[in-house]
Design a protein around this motif. Structure first.
Motif, mmCIF file in Angstrom:
data_model
loop_
_atom_site.group_PDB
_atom_site.id
_atom_site.type_symbol
_atom_site.label_atom_id
_atom_site.label_comp_id
_atom_site.label_asym_id
_atom_site.label_seq_id
_atom_site.Cartn_x
_atom_site.Cartn_y
_atom_site.Cartn_z
ATOM 1 N N PRO A 33 0.798 -1.231 0.000
ATOM 2 C CA PRO A 33 0.000 0.000 0.000
ATOM 3 C C PRO A 33 0.831 1.282 0.000
ATOM 4 O O PRO A 33 1.880 1.373 0.633
ATOM 5 N N VAL A 34 0.323 2.263 -0.726
ATOM 6 C CA VAL A 34 0.843 3.626 -0.733
ATOM 7 C C VAL A 34 -0.343 4.559 -0.502
ATOM 8 O O VAL A 34 -1.338 4.487 -1.223
ATOM 9 N N VAL A 35 -0.242 5.418 0.498
ATOM 10 C CA VAL A 35 -1.313 6.354 0.833
ATOM 11 C C VAL A 35 -0.863 7.757 0.451
ATOM 12 O O VAL A 35 0.245 8.177 0.797
ATOM 13 N N LEU A 36 -1.734 8.489 -0.260
ATOM 14 C CA LEU A 36 -1.381 9.825 -0.739
ATOM 15 C C LEU A 36 -2.364 10.855 -0.180
ATOM 16 O O LEU A 36 -3.593 10.662 -0.242
ATOM 17 N N MET A 37 -1.826 11.961 0.360
ATOM 18 C CA MET A 37 -2.643 13.008 0.952
ATOM 19 C C MET A 37 -2.253 14.359 0.356
ATOM 20 O O MET A 37 -1.087 14.733 0.358
ATOM 21 N N HIS A 38 -3.234 15.079 -0.153
ATOM 22 C CA HIS A 38 -3.002 16.333 -0.870
ATOM 23 C C HIS A 38 -2.882 17.517 0.094
ATOM 24 O O HIS A 38 -3.037 17.384 1.307
ATOM 25 N N GLY A 39 -2.635 18.691 -0.473
ATOM 26 C CA GLY A 39 -2.524 19.914 0.304
ATOM 27 C C GLY A 39 -3.817 20.703 0.325
ATOM 28 O O GLY A 39 -4.805 20.347 -0.323
ATOM 29 N N LEU A 40 -3.813 21.807 1.085
ATOM 30 C CA LEU A 40 -4.976 22.679 1.169
ATOM 31 C C LEU A 40 -5.408 23.183 -0.210
ATOM 32 O O LEU A 40 -4.571 23.499 -1.060
ATOM 33 N N LEU A 41 -6.731 23.232 -0.408
ATOM 34 C CA LEU A 41 -7.383 23.850 -1.562
ATOM 35 C C LEU A 41 -7.249 23.069 -2.859
ATOM 36 O O LEU A 41 -7.757 23.503 -3.892
ATOM 37 N N THR A 42 -6.569 21.904 -2.813
ATOM 38 C CA THR A 42 -6.594 21.019 -3.976
ATOM 39 C C THR A 42 -7.385 19.772 -3.583
ATOM 40 O O THR A 42 -8.219 19.811 -2.700
ATOM 41 N N ASP A 43 -7.161 18.667 -4.222
ATOM 42 C CA ASP A 43 -7.793 17.402 -3.844
ATOM 43 C C ASP A 43 -6.979 16.276 -4.457
ATOM 44 O O ASP A 43 -5.898 16.506 -5.003
ATOM 45 N N SER A 44 -7.479 15.060 -4.392
ATOM 46 C CA SER A 44 -6.691 13.902 -4.797
ATOM 47 C C SER A 44 -6.375 13.848 -6.283
ATOM 48 O O SER A 44 -5.533 13.052 -6.708
ATOM 49 N N ARG A 45 -6.998 14.709 -7.073
ATOM 50 C CA ARG A 45 -6.662 14.739 -8.502
ATOM 51 C C ARG A 45 -5.194 15.085 -8.738
ATOM 52 O O ARG A 45 -4.626 14.703 -9.762
ATOM 53 N N VAL A 46 -4.589 15.825 -7.811
ATOM 54 C CA VAL A 46 -3.189 16.211 -8.019
ATOM 55 C C VAL A 46 -2.271 14.998 -8.098
ATOM 56 O O VAL A 46 -1.178 15.080 -8.649
ATOM 57 N N TRP A 47 -2.711 13.872 -7.538
ATOM 58 C CA TRP A 47 -1.842 12.697 -7.467
ATOM 59 C C TRP A 47 -1.975 11.768 -8.666
ATOM 60 O O TRP A 47 -1.302 10.733 -8.719
ATOM 61 N N THR A 48 -2.815 12.092 -9.642
ATOM 62 C CA THR A 48 -3.066 11.159 -10.738
ATOM 63 C C THR A 48 -1.784 10.704 -11.441
ATOM 64 O O THR A 48 -1.598 9.493 -11.657
ATOM 65 N N PRO A 49 -0.864 11.594 -11.819
ATOM 66 C CA PRO A 49 0.367 11.095 -12.462
ATOM 67 C C PRO A 49 1.187 10.189 -11.555
ATOM 68 O O PRO A 49 1.816 9.231 -12.027
ATOM 69 N N VAL A 50 1.199 10.479 -10.240
ATOM 70 C CA VAL A 50 1.944 9.649 -9.298
ATOM 71 C C VAL A 50 1.285 8.284 -9.159
ATOM 72 O O VAL A 50 1.964 7.252 -9.156
ATOM 73 N N THR A 51 -0.035 8.253 -9.048
ATOM 74 C CA THR A 51 -0.715 6.965 -8.924
ATOM 75 C C THR A 51 -0.605 6.163 -10.212
ATOM 76 O O THR A 51 -0.519 4.935 -10.175
ATOM 77 N N ASP A 52 -0.590 6.842 -11.362
ATOM 78 C CA ASP A 52 -0.382 6.133 -12.623
ATOM 79 C C ASP A 52 0.957 5.399 -12.610
ATOM 80 O O ASP A 52 1.073 4.267 -13.100
ATOM 81 N N PRO A 256 3.023 18.661 -7.351
ATOM 82 C CA PRO A 256 2.108 17.729 -8.020
ATOM 83 C C PRO A 256 1.364 18.359 -9.193
ATOM 84 O O PRO A 256 0.996 17.651 -10.133
ATOM 85 N N CYS A 257 1.141 19.677 -9.146
ATOM 86 C CA CYS A 257 0.497 20.367 -10.265
ATOM 87 C C CYS A 257 1.520 20.898 -11.255
ATOM 88 O O CYS A 257 1.327 20.795 -12.472
ATOM 89 N N GLU A 258 2.607 21.462 -10.749
ATOM 90 C CA GLU A 258 3.564 22.160 -11.594
ATOM 91 C C GLU A 258 4.470 21.213 -12.379
ATOM 92 O O GLU A 258 4.803 21.474 -13.534
ATOM 93 N N ARG A 259 4.908 20.147 -11.739
ATOM 94 C CA ARG A 259 5.868 19.238 -12.370
ATOM 95 C C ARG A 259 5.437 17.789 -12.100
ATOM 96 O O ARG A 259 6.179 17.011 -11.499
ATOM 97 N N PRO A 260 4.226 17.400 -12.540
ATOM 98 C CA PRO A 260 3.675 16.096 -12.156
ATOM 99 C C PRO A 260 4.478 14.906 -12.660
ATOM 100 O O PRO A 260 4.658 13.932 -11.927
ATOM 101 N N VAL A 261 4.957 14.959 -13.900
ATOM 102 C CA VAL A 261 5.679 13.811 -14.457
ATOM 103 C C VAL A 261 7.011 13.628 -13.743
ATOM 104 O O VAL A 261 7.378 12.507 -13.353
ATOM 105 N N GLU A 262 7.742 14.716 -13.554
ATOM 106 C CA GLU A 262 9.032 14.625 -12.870
ATOM 107 C C GLU A 262 8.847 14.161 -11.430
ATOM 108 O O GLU A 262 9.612 13.331 -10.927
ATOM 109 N N LEU A 263 7.827 14.695 -10.749
ATOM 110 C CA LEU A 263 7.574 14.274 -9.372
ATOM 111 C C LEU A 263 7.236 12.799 -9.319
ATOM 112 O O LEU A 263 7.717 12.068 -8.438
ATOM 113 N N ALA A 264 6.417 12.326 -10.259
ATOM 114 C CA ALA A 264 6.063 10.904 -10.289
ATOM 115 C C ALA A 264 7.300 10.035 -10.475
ATOM 116 O O ALA A 264 7.429 8.975 -9.843
ATOM 117 N N GLU A 265 8.229 10.473 -11.310
ATOM 118 C CA GLU A 265 9.452 9.699 -11.525
ATOM 119 C C GLU A 265 10.315 9.674 -10.266
ATOM 120 O O GLU A 265 10.857 8.624 -9.889
#
Length: 274
Positions: A33-52, A256-265
């Motif tokens: 398991p990996v649990v992901l928690m977002h920051g204020l004023l966003t939501d779990s959509r920010v993690w989509t590239p990471v979860t992919d 997670p919004c600005e550099r999603p692909v690099e962060l996921a890597e």
């Protein structure tokens, strides 16, 4: 109790309810398991590239904070410790083994508190654009004033632009990719997010306890972060016994919004190396 939710999102969603807490949980993938928690004023959509990236070999569970995404607001006030306790109760029931806890900003603050309260539930940490210190009065007061303005008058385009300037580096604000997030900020309901904001802005200082966190930890920070300066991240990351710091150039407070692909890597390499 798991029930389907009536909205669409980037990830499948269910509701997990315990006592008076309800969390929207977005799950995809199989494995450890990996649990992901977002920051204020966003939501779990920010993690989509990471979860992919991670769902190829892991069970990923992205959790919406109260008043964000699929999680309803809580009618009573709460602290970050209260929410961490609720997430611990969720983990005890839903996870069969220790997880990698990934948190951005507010999410990282909760991840650190979970690691301190229940190290047996933590395989590793990924802490993105966050900090262990209390919010200084010089920033807490204007932040709380902004929330009160949104509660009473709603979110204006000018205030949404202020939120974008706090969260994103100039290069991202000048890019078309910022538009969906500006539109998202305009939909924010002050009443819904006020509880989570208060929990963050009035948090305590846990920096003196960081030496107790023995789990492998990846700290990721944008060089151009405004709410939490890089020098602050460098200071507290050095207090963790087993931490590595990765600095992302030309990135602000919200990788997670600005550099999603690099962060996921970056996160994928760390998690897969455990």
């Amino acid at each position: 109790m798991d029930t389907a939710l009536p909205r669409t999102t980037a990830l499948p969603a269910t509701a997990w309810t315990f006592d008076d807490w309800t969390f929207g949980v977005h799950e995809v993938g199989r494995g450890r398991p990996v649990v992901l928690m977002h920051g204020l004023l966003t939501d779990s959509r920010v993690w989509t590239p990471v979860t992919d990236e991670l769902a190829r070999s892991h069970r990923t569970l992205a959790i919406d904070a109260p008043g964000h995404g699929y999680s309803p607001l809580r009618p009573v006030g709460f602290t970050l410790e209260d929410e961490a306790d609720a997430l611990i109760a969720w983990a005890e029931r839903e996870l069969a083994e220790p997880a990698v806890w990934i948190g951005h900003s507010m999410g990282g603050m909760k991840a650190m508190r979970i690691a301190l309260a229940r190290p047996d539930l933590v395989r590793a940490l990924v802490l993105v654009s966050t900090q262990p210190y209390a919010e200084p009065d010089r920033t807490r007061h204007p932040y709380e004033a902004m929330v009160e303005t949104v509660r009473t008058d709603g979110m204006s385009p000018d205030l949404a632009d202020v939120v974008a300037r706090m969260n994103f580096a100039r290069s991202f604000r000048d890019d078309e990719r910022v538009r969906p997030w500006l539109e998202h900020f305009l939909t924010i309901d002050g009443e819904e997010i006020s509880g989570a904001c208060q929990a963050v802005y009035r948090r305590g200082d846990i920096s003196s306890r960081l030496a107790e966190i023995c789990a492998p930890t990846l700290v990721v920070h944008g060089r151009d972060d405004v709410p939490i300066r890089l020098v602050v991240a460098q200071e507290w990351a050095a207090l963790l016994p087993h931490a590595q710091l990765v600095v992302l150039p030309d990135v602000g407070h919200t990788p997670p919004c600005e550099r999603p692909v690099e962060l996921a890597e970056v996160i994928g390499r760390f998690v897969n190396s455990l």
